[in-house]
Design a protein around this motif. Sequence first.
Motif, mmCIF file in Angstrom:
data_model
loop_
_atom_site.group_PDB
_atom_site.id
_atom_site.type_symbol
_atom_site.label_atom_id
_atom_site.label_comp_id
_atom_site.label_asym_id
_atom_site.label_seq_id
_atom_site.Cartn_x
_atom_site.Cartn_y
_atom_site.Cartn_z
ATOM 1 N N VAL A 1 0.837 -1.198 0.000
ATOM 2 C CA VAL A 1 0.000 0.000 0.000
ATOM 3 C C VAL A 1 0.876 1.254 0.000
ATOM 4 C CG1 VAL A 1 -1.667 1.326 1.352
ATOM 5 C CG2 VAL A 1 -1.946 -1.148 1.102
ATOM 6 N N ALA A 2 1.960 1.224 0.809
ATOM 7 C CA ALA A 2 2.858 2.374 0.846
ATOM 8 C C ALA A 2 3.489 2.622 -0.517
ATOM 9 C CB ALA A 2 3.947 2.147 1.894
ATOM 10 N N LEU A 3 3.831 1.530 -1.211
ATOM 11 C CA LEU A 3 4.420 1.664 -2.549
ATOM 12 C C LEU A 3 3.378 2.175 -3.528
ATOM 13 C CD1 LEU A 3 7.077 1.104 -4.077
ATOM 14 C CD2 LEU A 3 6.187 -1.164 -4.611
ATOM 15 N N LEU A 4 2.132 1.772 -3.331
ATOM 16 C CA LEU A 4 1.052 2.157 -4.246
ATOM 17 C C LEU A 4 0.710 3.650 -4.118
ATOM 18 C CD1 LEU A 4 -0.950 0.976 -6.334
ATOM 19 C CD2 LEU A 4 -2.553 0.638 -4.442
ATOM 20 N N VAL A 5 0.658 4.152 -2.890
ATOM 21 C CA VAL A 5 0.250 5.542 -2.664
ATOM 22 C C VAL A 5 1.427 6.494 -2.571
ATOM 23 C CG1 VAL A 5 -1.811 4.770 -1.458
ATOM 24 C CG2 VAL A 5 0.227 5.335 -0.135
ATOM 25 N N GLY A 6 2.650 5.934 -2.491
ATOM 26 C CA GLY A 6 3.829 6.776 -2.364
ATOM 27 C C GLY A 6 4.108 7.553 -3.629
ATOM 28 N N ARG A 7 4.800 8.651 -3.451
ATOM 29 C CA ARG A 7 5.174 9.484 -4.599
ATOM 30 C C ARG A 7 6.677 9.432 -4.785
ATOM 31 N NH1 ARG A 7 1.599 15.054 -3.945
ATOM 32 N NH2 ARG A 7 -0.470 14.066 -4.114
ATOM 33 N N ARG A 8 7.099 9.535 -6.033
ATOM 34 C CA ARG A 8 8.516 9.542 -6.326
ATOM 35 C C ARG A 8 9.118 10.870 -5.909
ATOM 36 N NH1 ARG A 8 10.679 9.173 -12.430
ATOM 37 N NH2 ARG A 8 9.020 10.708 -12.598
#
Length: 207
Positions: free
Chosen positions: A199-206
């Motif tokens: 989930v963190a990878l999905l909602v995270g921003r670059r």
Amino acid sequence: MDFATLLLFVPACFVLNMAPGPNNLLSLNNAASHGFGASCVAGIGRLFAFAVMIGLASAGLAAVIVASEAIFNAIRWVGAAYLIYIAVQLWRSRPEEPDAKGEQTKANIVQLMRREFIVAAGNPKAILIFTAFLPQFVVHDRPVGMQFLCLGLVFLVLEWVAIALYGYAGLHLQRLLATPWARICFNRICGALLGVAGVALLVGRRS
């Protein structure tokens, strides 16, 4: 690459290798569920994914992936979806019967290797490591390709050590997972942590 550079690179690299993350959590779970050997063999899938990334970084293609918003996001979404899928599988899994565990482990080795590979390949943070971290130790007035090869080999060796250390820790967890209920709880804890990472990878921003 001189010896002084290597002295700086090895400890900094090993910190990255040992940092808790989805792949290291998989090694822990694999060892606790299937044994130390299975965990180490499964880690070959991760090493292969990282070797491909190092090759892309040395060829300059990884920088193109990082620069492309669409490609970078596609990798992030696929990686996040697969982490969530693994999390659900672990949450729903049931402990194997003791007498069938050996055969089950042999049958699942390829699956475990594939899982390690996809998790590593689907993590865009790993691409950023190879495009932002490794070049810091490259001397530009020397052959860059050979330096990337040497740094990459050192990285992979240290990653193998990290796999073994997490596997060794997971092996000792087997003593605490003697009952089916304990193994179910452990799988669900690992599944929950992988789900949070997904989930963190999905909602995270670059950055």
